[in-house]
Design an enzyme around this catalytic site. Structure first.
Site, mmCIF file in Angstrom:
data_model
loop_
_atom_site.group_PDB
_atom_site.id
_atom_site.type_symbol
_atom_site.label_atom_id
_atom_site.label_comp_id
_atom_site.label_asym_id
_atom_site.label_seq_id
_atom_site.Cartn_x
_atom_site.Cartn_y
_atom_site.Cartn_z
ATOM 1 N N GLU A 100 0.849 -1.198 0.000
ATOM 2 C CA GLU A 100 0.000 0.000 0.000
ATOM 3 C C GLU A 100 0.884 1.247 0.000
ATOM 4 O O GLU A 100 1.975 1.219 0.565
ATOM 5 C CB GLU A 100 -0.846 0.040 1.295
ATOM 6 C CG GLU A 100 -1.657 -1.210 1.523
ATOM 7 C CD GLU A 100 -2.317 -1.238 2.919
ATOM 8 O OE1 GLU A 100 -2.220 -0.225 3.650
ATOM 9 O OE2 GLU A 100 -2.904 -2.266 3.251
ATOM 10 N N LYS A 102 2.231 4.670 1.424
ATOM 11 C CA LYS A 102 2.228 5.241 2.770
ATOM 12 C C LYS A 102 1.980 6.734 2.625
ATOM 13 O O LYS A 102 2.858 7.482 2.176
ATOM 14 C CB LYS A 102 3.562 4.959 3.465
ATOM 15 C CG LYS A 102 3.532 5.368 4.905
ATOM 16 C CD LYS A 102 4.721 4.862 5.665
ATOM 17 C CE LYS A 102 4.606 5.225 7.130
ATOM 18 N NZ LYS A 102 4.314 6.631 7.350
ATOM 19 N N ASP A 104 1.439 10.630 3.300
ATOM 20 C CA ASP A 104 2.065 11.592 4.192
ATOM 21 C C ASP A 104 0.961 12.478 4.755
ATOM 22 O O ASP A 104 0.712 13.580 4.284
ATOM 23 C CB ASP A 104 3.075 12.416 3.380
ATOM 24 C CG ASP A 104 4.233 12.859 4.227
ATOM 25 O OD1 ASP A 104 4.257 12.501 5.415
ATOM 26 O OD2 ASP A 104 5.104 13.563 3.705
ATOM 27 N N TYR A 211 -7.174 1.884 5.798
ATOM 28 C CA TYR A 211 -6.329 0.712 5.528
ATOM 29 C C TYR A 211 -6.349 -0.325 6.651
ATOM 30 O O TYR A 211 -5.654 -1.330 6.561
ATOM 31 C CB TYR A 211 -4.882 1.133 5.273
ATOM 32 C CG TYR A 211 -4.307 2.103 6.296
ATOM 33 C CD1 TYR A 211 -4.077 1.720 7.608
ATOM 34 C CD2 TYR A 211 -3.996 3.397 5.920
ATOM 35 C CE1 TYR A 211 -3.561 2.605 8.533
ATOM 36 C CE2 TYR A 211 -3.471 4.296 6.841
ATOM 37 C CZ TYR A 211 -3.255 3.891 8.142
ATOM 38 O OH TYR A 211 -2.757 4.770 9.064
ATOM 39 N N LYS A 300 10.468 3.202 3.428
ATOM 40 C CA LYS A 300 10.404 4.648 3.177
ATOM 41 C C LYS A 300 11.229 5.024 1.952
ATOM 42 O O LYS A 300 12.248 4.403 1.658
ATOM 43 C CB LYS A 300 10.962 5.417 4.395
ATOM 44 C CG LYS A 300 10.245 5.125 5.697
ATOM 45 C CD LYS A 300 8.896 5.789 5.781
ATOM 46 C CE LYS A 300 8.944 7.211 6.186
ATOM 47 N NZ LYS A 300 9.071 7.463 7.598
ATOM 48 N N CYS A 394 33.579 41.699 -8.939
ATOM 49 C CA CYS A 394 33.376 40.324 -9.420
ATOM 50 C C CYS A 394 34.449 39.405 -8.829
ATOM 51 O O CYS A 394 35.644 39.707 -8.948
ATOM 52 C CB CYS A 394 33.441 40.300 -10.941
ATOM 53 S SG CYS A 394 33.464 38.633 -11.622
ATOM 54 N N CYS A 397 36.760 38.291 -12.106
ATOM 55 C CA CYS A 397 37.599 39.197 -12.902
ATOM 56 C C CYS A 397 37.862 40.535 -12.203
ATOM 57 O O CYS A 397 38.641 41.352 -12.707
ATOM 58 C CB CYS A 397 36.976 39.443 -14.268
ATOM 59 S SG CYS A 397 35.485 40.447 -14.200
ATOM 60 N N CYS A 412 28.180 41.256 -12.840
ATOM 61 C CA CYS A 412 29.560 41.654 -13.112
ATOM 62 C C CYS A 412 29.529 42.462 -14.409
ATOM 63 O O CYS A 412 28.872 42.085 -15.374
ATOM 64 C CB CYS A 412 30.416 40.394 -13.283
ATOM 65 S SG CYS A 412 31.898 40.649 -14.247
ATOM 66 N N CYS A 418 35.462 38.944 -18.748
ATOM 67 C CA CYS A 418 35.378 38.107 -17.535
ATOM 68 C C CYS A 418 35.452 36.629 -17.959
ATOM 69 O O CYS A 418 34.635 36.160 -18.759
ATOM 70 C CB CYS A 418 34.070 38.385 -16.795
ATOM 71 S SG CYS A 418 33.838 37.317 -15.371
HETATM 72 N N1 5U1 Z 1 -1.007 2.397 3.994
HETATM 73 C C1 5U1 Z 1 -0.818 2.257 5.313
HETATM 74 N N2 5U1 Z 1 -0.314 3.193 6.114
HETATM 75 N N3 5U1 Z 1 -0.300 2.669 7.343
HETATM 76 C C2 5U1 Z 1 0.109 3.223 8.521
HETATM 77 N N4 5U1 Z 1 -1.117 1.167 6.005
HETATM 78 C C3 5U1 Z 1 -0.794 1.406 7.281
HETATM 79 N N5 5U1 Z 1 -0.919 0.635 8.377
HETATM 80 C C4 5U1 Z 1 -0.524 1.144 9.551
HETATM 81 C C5 5U1 Z 1 -0.002 2.456 9.652
HETATM 82 C C6 5U1 Z 1 0.410 2.981 10.966
HETATM 83 O O1 5U1 Z 1 -0.611 0.389 10.653
HETATM 84 C C7 5U1 Z 1 -1.134 -0.920 10.461
HETATM 85 C C8 5U1 Z 1 -0.166 -1.887 10.942
HETATM 86 C C9 5U1 Z 1 -2.449 -0.972 11.107
#
Ligand code: 5U1
Length: 658
Positions: A100, A102, A104, A211, A300, A394, A397, A412, A418
Site C-alpha cells: 500500500e 504510505k 504523508d 487501511y 520509506k 566580481c 575578474c 559583473c 570576464c
Molecule cells: N497504507 C498504510 N499506512 N499505514 C500506517 N497502512 C498502514 N498501516 C498502519 C499504519 C500505521 O498500521 C497498520 C499496521 C495498522
C-alpha cells in the site's frame, strides 16, 4: 443522492456529476431542508459542519491501541523482514503480501456504530488521541452512513491527507491574503484537522484513505488484509486505488520501485510504501514488538529533507554576468542523492532566508527538483555567525558589480573580458539544445579559455586536432572526434543559432518564435524594438534585450565571424496564414518523442499558430509528453492540464485543431 455522489467520487473514483452540479444539488437540498426542517436527518450532507468552536479537544482512549510501523530504507531490510517472517511462520514458499502507499498525512480512527458515523480521533500516542469528531465529519470522503450490512461497531483506521493541488491552491490564496502558508501538505492536513472551529476544517480540501480496522463487533472480519480492504470499500469507505496484492519479496520491491518512479505524478504525497503479510492467521501468529506489528513494515523513500551545515557561501558568475550565491554545505544525503551545493538564487533570497556561514539549514530535494534551502535552524546558529554581503567586485575578474534598480540580479560588468562569462557563454553555445557540440565538456572549455585558445564562439571553428590533443584528458582519438563534432555543428537551424547566442531573456521557445516571425537573420538584425514586439509572446522587456543585443558591434562581429567560418542554416518557412488552426493555444513539449525531435514538434506547432512555452502553468492548453517526461509532466498532472502522448499529438497534427 449526494451521499451516492460522494461514494462514486471518493470510493469508486468514478464521479457521475461535475463539481458544479454537485454544488447545485447541495444548494437545492439546503433550500428544501430550510423549508421543511422536519426532513433534516443527522446524516444529511448539509449537517457535515455542526457544533460550535470549542476551547480544546477532548481526549479519546483507543479501545484497541493504534499501532505504529517499523521503518526500512534499503531493499536489503525488506529481504531481512521477509526472512524473519519465514522463520517465524516456518514456511518455505513465497509469502503473500499487500502493498500500500504510505500517505504523508495524519493517522485517524473513525468509529461507526450501527453503520452511523459516531466519533473520530487522532492517533496521539497510540493509546490516547484527540477527539476530532466535528472536524472529520466535515470531510466529504468520510461517509456518515456505511453502505450494505454494516457491523454493530466498526473502528476504521486510515490517513487524512491533503491532495497536492488543493494544498497549492490553498497556500496560493493564503499568500495572496498575506496569511500564514503551510510548509507541506502533511502539516496542512494536521493543522486543518486540529482546528477548533469545524467551519475552518470544512473549508480545507481534505481527503482520507482507510487501511485497517481497530475494534469491531457484530461481523466476521475477512481472513486477510486484501479482503479487508475490499470489505472497507464495499462499506463505502475510500481505499487507495494504488493498493496491490503482491507475492514474495520480489513483488514487494517491484511495487516499491514502480510507485517510487510514479510518485511525482500521484495527486497526493507519499513518503514510502507499507507491506503487510496478507493472511490474518499468520499475522496473529507472528504478533507484535512493543507498539509495532511484526507482520508489517514501512519501506520509506529516501528522506527529502535533511539538515546540513553551511561551510561557506560563494558567488557564481553566470553567462550574463549574474552573481548567484551558492551555499557550500557539508555533504548530506537527501532525496536519494548527496547534496553539497545549493543555490540561493539571488542576494535578496539569501537575505530573506537569512542564511549565514556556520548555520545549520534544512535542505529539501524532492524528485528531480533542484535542492533548496527551506529554512535556517535558528537554535543551532553559532554565537558568531558570519553574515554575507554582495561583493562590490566580481570574484572572478574584479570588475565592478552593479545592481539595476528594481532587478533581483546583481551583475559583473566585465562582459566578455570576464573569464567566467566567457566560459559560461561557450558552454551554452555548445549545449545540446544550442549548437550541440558533443564532447565539448566543462573541463575542456575551461582549458581552452584559460590558455587563450578560445575567446569567442567563432574561435572554436579555428581549432585543430593537434591543439586539442595537447589538452588534459584528451587523446588523439577524442581530439579528432571533437573536431568532427565542431564541424558538424556548422549546419544548424536559425532557432538554435539564436538560442546559442545567449541573448538575455531568449530561451528556446522565444528563439523559435523569432525565427518563425522573421524567417532570416538579416531581417531580425534590421528590426527595431517595435518590430520585434510584433512577434508572438514577446513583450517590451524581451524586445528591448533583443534589439540591444543586435545593436552591439561586438555581437555583430561574433555573428559575422561565425558565418565566415561556415555556420549556416536553411531559410525558415514562415507560417501560412490559412494554417493557424492552433492559434490561441499554448503547448509545452517535454520528454523524448520517437518520431521527431522536440524542436521539430515545436516548429510544427508554431507553424499552426500555436504558442510554445518553456514551462507549464495554468495557462498551458496542452502538454505533449514523450518518453521519460519528468517534472513538466508531473506539473501538468498536478494542475490538471491535458496531456497528449505522442500518438495523440500526431493525430492532432494530422487532423487540425483539437
Ligand atoms: N497504507 C498504510 N499506512 N499505514 C500506517 N497502512 C498502514 N498501516 C498502519 C499504519 C500505521 O498500521 C497498520 C499496521 C495498522
Amino acid at each position: 443522492m449526494l451521499a451516492q455522489h460522494d461514494y462514486r467520487y471518493y470510493v469508486l473514483d468514478d464521479p457521475q456529476v461535475t463539481d458544479g452540479e454537485y454544488d447545485r444539488l447541495l444548494i437545492e437540498l439546503r433550500q428544501l431542508e430550510s423549508a421543511h426542517p422536519q426532513l433534516v436527518t443527522p446524516d444529511s450532507p448539509t449537517q457535515r459542519v455542526s457544533g460550535t468552536p470549542s476551547a480544546a479537544f477532548g481526549e479519546v482512549v483507543h479501545q484497541v491501541p493504534m499501532l505504529s510501523l517499523d521503518n526500512a530504507f534499503a531493499d536489503e531490510d525488506i529481504v531481512a523482514f521477509d526472512r524473519r517472517l519465514h522463520e517465524r511462520i516456518g514456511t518455505e514458499g513465497e509469502l503473500d503480501y499487500v502493498a500500500e502507499p504510505k500517505l504523508d498525512g495524519l493517522a485517524v480512527t473513525v468509529i461507526y456504530r450501527e453503520g452511523q458515523f459516531s466519533q473520530a480521533a487522532t492517533r496521539g500516542d497510540g493509546v490516547t488521541g484527540e477527539d476530532v469528531t466535528a472536524n472529520v465529519r466535515t470531510i466529504r470522503a468520510v461517509p456518515h452512513t456505511l453502505r450494505g450490512k454494516a457491523p454493530a461497531l466498526l473502528e476504521a483506521r486510515g490517513e487524512v491527507f491533503m491532495p497536492t493541488a488543493g494544498f497549492e491552491r490553498m497556500n496560493a490564496r493564503a499568500a495572496e491574503r498575506g496569511e500564514k502558508v503551510f510548509v507541506n501538505p502533511r502539516n496542512a492536513a494536521a493543522g486543518s484537522l486540529r482546528q477548533l472551529d469545524p467551519r475552518v476544517s470544512a473549508a480545507r480540501p481534505l481527503n482520507v484513505f482507510f487501511y485497517a480496522v481497530g475494534a469491531a463487533s457484530g461481523a466476521d472480519l475477512p481472513p486477510g488484509q486484501w479482503q479487508l480492504l475490499q470489505w472497507l470499500r464495499e462499506l463505502g469507505l475510500p481505499v487507495s486505488p494504488e493498493v496491490r496484492a503482491v507475492r514474495g519479496v520480489c513483488g514487494c520491491l517491484a511495487y516499491y520501485h514502480d510507485i517510487g518512479a510514479r510518485r511525482r505524478a500521484l495527486p497526493y504525497q507519499i513518503d514510502g510504501v507499507v507491506y503487510k503479510l496478507d493472511a490474518r492467521a499468520a499475522q496473529e501468529r507472528v504478533g507484535f514488538v512493543s507498539r509495532a506489528p511484526r507482520w508489517a513494515i514501512a519501506h520509506k523513500f529516501p528522506a527529502e529533507e535533511a539538515s546540513a551545515l553551511v561551510n561557506g557561501i560563494e558567488f557564481n558568475v553566470g553567462r550574463t554576468g549574474v552573481l548567484t550565491p551558492i551555499a557550500r554545505l557539508a555533504p548530506v544525503f537527501v532525496g536519494g542523492v548527496t547534496v553539497s551545493n545549493v543555490t540561493l538564487h539571488n542576494i535578496d533570497e539569501l537575505h530573506r532566508k537569512d542564511v549565514r556561514i556556520g548555520d545549520t539549514v534544512i535542505v529539501r530535494r524532492a524528485g528531480d527538483v533542484i535542492p533548496e534551502i527551506v529554512s535556517v535552524v535558528r537554535d543551532k546558529r553559532p554565537q558568531f555567525s558570519t553574515e554575507v554581503v554582495l561583493p562590490a567586485r566580481c570574484p572572478v575578474c574584479g570588475s565592478v558589480v552593479l545592481r539595476v534598480e528594481g532587478e533581483a540580479a546583481a551583475r559583473c560588468t566585465g562582459g566578455f573580458t570576464c573569464r567566467a562569462q566567457r566560459q559560461e557563454s561557450l558552454r551554452h553555445f555548445a549545449s545540446r539544445r544550442a549548437l550541440d557540440i558533443e564532447g565539448l565538456g566543462d573541463k575542456i572549455i575551461e582549458q581552452l579559455v584559460e590558455q587563450g585558445l578560445v575567446k569567442s564562439p567563432a574561435d572554436l571553428y579555428a581549432l585543430n586536432a593537434a591543439q586539442l590533443a595537447e589538452l588534459e584528458r584528451m587523446g588523439e582519438k577524442s581530439a579528432a572526434n571533437l573536431i568532427a563534432a565542431i564541424e558538424k555543428s556548422k549546419q544548424t537551424t536559425l532557432a538554435r543559432f539564436l538560442y546559442a547566442l545567449g541573448i538575455r531573456e531568449v530561451g528556446e521557445a522565444t528563439a523559435l518564435n523569432l525565427a518563425r516571425h522573421f524567417g532570416g537573420l538579416d531581417a531580425l538584425m534590421r528590426a527595431d524594438e517595435h518590430a520585434i514586439q510584433q512577434v508572438v509572446d514577446i513583450g517590451p522587456v524581451v524586445a528591448a534585450q533583443v534589439a540591444a543585443f543586435f545593436a552591439s558591434d561586438e555581437h555583430r562581429n561574433v555573428i559575422r565571424a561565425l558565418q565566415d567560418k561556415g555556420v549556416k542554416w536553411p531559410d525558415v518557412e514562415r507560417p501560412r496564414a490559412e494554417a493557424r488552426d492552433l492559434a490561441g493555444r499554448t503547448f509545452v513539449v517535454t520528454g523524448t518523442l520517437a518520431s521527431m525531435s522536440r524542436e521539430e514538434a515545436q516548429e510544427a506547432l508554431v507553424a499552426r499558430g500555436a504558442k510554445v512555452a518553456g514551462s507549464v502553468s495554468r495557462k498551458t492548453s496542452f502538454v505533449v509528453a514523450g518518453s521519460e517526461a519528468g517534472s513538466k509532466l508531473a506539473k501538468a498532472v498536478e494542475l490538471g492540464v491535458p496531456v497528449l502522448d505522442e500518438q495523440q499529438f500526431l493525430k492532432l497534427l494530422e487532423a487540425g485543431g483539437p
